[in-house]
Design a protein around this motif. Structure first.
Motif, PDB file in Angstrom:
ATOM      1  N   ILE A   7      -7.959   3.144 -19.521  1.00 33.07           N
ATOM      2  CA  ILE A   7      -8.446   3.455 -20.815  1.00 33.07           C
ATOM      3  C   ILE A   7      -9.984   2.969 -20.739  1.00 33.07           C
ATOM      4  CG2 ILE A   7      -8.674   2.102 -23.103  1.00 33.07           C
ATOM      5  CD1 ILE A   7      -5.411   1.603 -22.597  1.00 33.07           C
ATOM      6  N   GLN A   8     -10.424   2.074 -20.160  1.00 39.54           N
ATOM      7  CA  GLN A   8     -11.772   1.737 -19.929  1.00 39.54           C
ATOM      8  C   GLN A   8     -12.546   2.784 -19.327  1.00 39.54           C
ATOM      9  OE1 GLN A   8     -12.886  -1.487 -17.214  1.00 39.54           O
ATOM     10  NE2 GLN A   8     -15.104  -1.934 -18.348  1.00 39.54           N
ATOM     11  N   ALA A   9     -12.023   3.548 -18.198  1.00 34.05           N
ATOM     12  CA  ALA A   9     -12.695   4.591 -17.794  1.00 34.05           C
ATOM     13  C   ALA A   9     -13.023   5.747 -18.650  1.00 34.05           C
ATOM     14  CB  ALA A   9     -12.069   4.915 -16.485  1.00 34.05           C
ATOM     15  N   ILE A  10     -11.726   6.162 -19.440  1.00 33.98           N
ATOM     16  CA  ILE A  10     -11.878   7.109 -20.395  1.00 33.98           C
ATOM     17  C   ILE A  10     -12.950   6.743 -21.582  1.00 33.98           C
ATOM     18  CG2 ILE A  10     -10.508   8.189 -22.132  1.00 33.98           C
ATOM     19  CD1 ILE A  10      -8.045   8.145 -20.286  1.00 33.98           C
ATOM     20  N   MET A  11     -12.710   5.502 -21.994  1.00 29.20           N
ATOM     21  CA  MET A  11     -13.861   5.373 -22.937  1.00 29.20           C
ATOM     22  C   MET A  11     -15.259   5.398 -22.662  1.00 29.20           C
ATOM     23  SD  MET A  11     -11.982   5.152 -25.625  1.00 29.20           S
ATOM     24  CE  MET A  11     -13.273   4.718 -26.918  1.00 29.20           C
ATOM     25  N   ALA A  41     -20.158  13.768 -16.934  1.00 28.83           N
ATOM     26  CA  ALA A  41     -20.997  13.918 -15.694  1.00 28.83           C
ATOM     27  C   ALA A  41     -22.049  12.449 -15.483  1.00 28.83           C
ATOM     28  CB  ALA A  41     -21.807  14.955 -15.966  1.00 28.83           C
ATOM     29  N   ASN A  42     -22.009  11.614 -16.416  1.00 30.48           N
ATOM     30  CA  ASN A  42     -22.697  10.709 -16.126  1.00 30.48           C
ATOM     31  C   ASN A  42     -22.035   9.781 -15.035  1.00 30.48           C
ATOM     32  OD1 ASN A  42     -24.846   8.873 -16.367  1.00 30.48           O
ATOM     33  ND2 ASN A  42     -24.797   8.535 -18.369  1.00 30.48           N
ATOM     34  N   TYR A  43     -22.781   8.520 -14.481  1.00 34.66           N
ATOM     35  CA  TYR A  43     -22.200   7.720 -13.790  1.00 34.66           C
ATOM     36  C   TYR A  43     -22.810   6.344 -13.956  1.00 34.66           C
ATOM     37  CZ  TYR A  43     -26.780   8.740 -11.755  1.00 34.66           C
ATOM     38  OH  TYR A  43     -28.120   8.682 -11.555  1.00 34.66           O
ATOM     39  N   HIS A  44     -21.959   5.297 -13.313  1.00 37.23           N
ATOM     40  CA  HIS A  44     -22.251   3.932 -13.301  1.00 37.23           C
ATOM     41  C   HIS A  44     -23.535   3.768 -12.387  1.00 37.23           C
ATOM     42  CE1 HIS A  44     -22.399  -0.349 -12.676  1.00 37.23           C
ATOM     43  NE2 HIS A  44     -21.706  -0.639 -13.453  1.00 37.23           N
ATOM     44  N   PRO A  45     -24.615   3.072 -12.689  1.00 36.69           N
ATOM     45  CA  PRO A  45     -25.716   2.911 -12.000  1.00 36.69           C
ATOM     46  C   PRO A  45     -25.539   2.352 -10.387  1.00 36.69           C
ATOM     47  CG  PRO A  45     -26.222   1.791 -14.093  1.00 36.69           C
ATOM     48  CD  PRO A  45     -24.717   2.337 -14.064  1.00 36.69           C
ATOM     49  N   ASP A  46     -23.979   1.572 -10.372  1.00 33.26           N
ATOM     50  CA  ASP A  46     -24.051   1.042  -8.949  1.00 33.26           C
ATOM     51  C   ASP A  46     -23.224   1.875  -8.201  1.00 33.26           C
ATOM     52  OD1 ASP A  46     -25.139  -1.438  -9.763  1.00 33.26           O
ATOM     53  OD2 ASP A  46     -23.273  -2.431 -10.308  1.00 33.26           O
ATOM     54  N   ARG A  47     -22.900   3.126  -8.871  1.00 33.33           N
ATOM     55  CA  ARG A  47     -22.050   4.054  -8.163  1.00 33.33           C
ATOM     56  C   ARG A  47     -22.519   5.538  -8.434  1.00 33.33           C
ATOM     57  NH1 ARG A  47     -18.592   0.559 -10.411  1.00 33.33           N
ATOM     58  NH2 ARG A  47     -17.827   1.777 -11.967  1.00 33.33           N
ATOM     59  N   PRO A  48     -23.902   5.834  -8.020  1.00 38.47           N
ATOM     60  CA  PRO A  48     -24.073   7.068  -8.392  1.00 38.47           C
ATOM     61  C   PRO A  48     -23.606   8.196  -7.839  1.00 38.47           C
ATOM     62  CG  PRO A  48     -25.620   6.142  -6.671  1.00 38.47           C
ATOM     63  CD  PRO A  48     -24.508   4.986  -7.184  1.00 38.47           C
ATOM     64  N   ASP A  49     -22.660   8.258  -6.667  1.00 30.06           N
ATOM     65  CA  ASP A  49     -21.973   9.092  -6.046  1.00 30.06           C
ATOM     66  C   ASP A  49     -20.640   9.579  -6.636  1.00 30.06           C
ATOM     67  OD1 ASP A  49     -24.013   9.872  -4.518  1.00 30.06           O
ATOM     68  OD2 ASP A  49     -23.020   8.403  -3.059  1.00 30.06           O
ATOM     69  N   SER A  50     -20.379   8.795  -7.827  1.00 26.71           N
ATOM     70  CA  SER A  50     -18.851   8.643  -8.689  1.00 26.71           C
ATOM     71  C   SER A  50     -19.312   9.041 -10.055  1.00 26.71           C
ATOM     72  CB  SER A  50     -18.174   7.700  -8.085  1.00 26.71           C
ATOM     73  OG  SER A  50     -16.879   7.638  -8.687  1.00 26.71           O
ATOM     74  N   PRO A  51     -19.344  10.237 -10.564  1.00 28.51           N
ATOM     75  CA  PRO A  51     -19.453  10.531 -11.970  1.00 28.51           C
ATOM     76  C   PRO A  51     -18.049   9.937 -12.626  1.00 28.51           C
ATOM     77  CG  PRO A  51     -18.677  12.586 -10.713  1.00 28.51           C
ATOM     78  CD  PRO A  51     -18.924  11.372  -9.773  1.00 28.51           C
ATOM     79  N   ASN A  52     -18.232   9.748 -13.974  1.00 27.75           N
ATOM     80  CA  ASN A  52     -17.309   9.213 -14.669  1.00 27.75           C
ATOM     81  C   ASN A  52     -15.918   9.997 -14.760  1.00 27.75           C
ATOM     82  OD1 ASN A  52     -18.790   7.060 -15.809  1.00 27.75           O
ATOM     83  ND2 ASN A  52     -19.778   8.360 -17.478  1.00 27.75           N
ATOM     84  N   TRP A  53     -15.859  11.360 -14.668  1.00 29.74           N
ATOM     85  CA  TRP A  53     -14.826  12.173 -14.495  1.00 29.74           C
ATOM     86  C   TRP A  53     -13.962  11.514 -13.299  1.00 29.74           C
ATOM     87  CZ3 TRP A  53     -14.243  15.154 -10.527  1.00 29.74           C
ATOM     88  CH2 TRP A  53     -15.273  15.507  -9.762  1.00 29.74           C
TER      89      TRP A  53
END
Length: 73
Positions: free
Chosen positions: A23-27, A35-47
């Motif tokens: 749920i948190q990842a979807i929100m 296509a955005n990503y967490h600043p600590d994980r730039p190689d892992s987009p939200n999708w």
């Protein structure tokens, strides 16, 4: 899911936790963009984070289902 933590806690707790993480990842993806990503994980987009969480939920749901079928045939 981190392998060292996968068996800690009861199955009920792990199902709820994994569902909450999905749920948190979807929100976050809805809020900040797929296509955005967490600043600590730039190689892992939200999708991709969503797909990873879906895999974790499936794994723990399968485990829970096996346990229920075994104990309540």
């Amino acid at each position: 899911m981190d392998e060292q933590f996968k068996a800690i806690g009861g199955i009920h707790d792990r199902v709820v936790e994994e569902c909450a993480e999905l749920i948190q990842a979807i929100m976050k993806s809805n809020r900040f963009g797929h296509a955005n990503y967490h600043p600590d994980r730039p190689d892992s987009p939200n999708w991709k984070e969503i797909l990873d969480e879906i895999s974790d939920v499936r794994r723990v749901i399968d485990e829970y289902e096996r346990l229920l079928r075994k104990n309540f045939p």
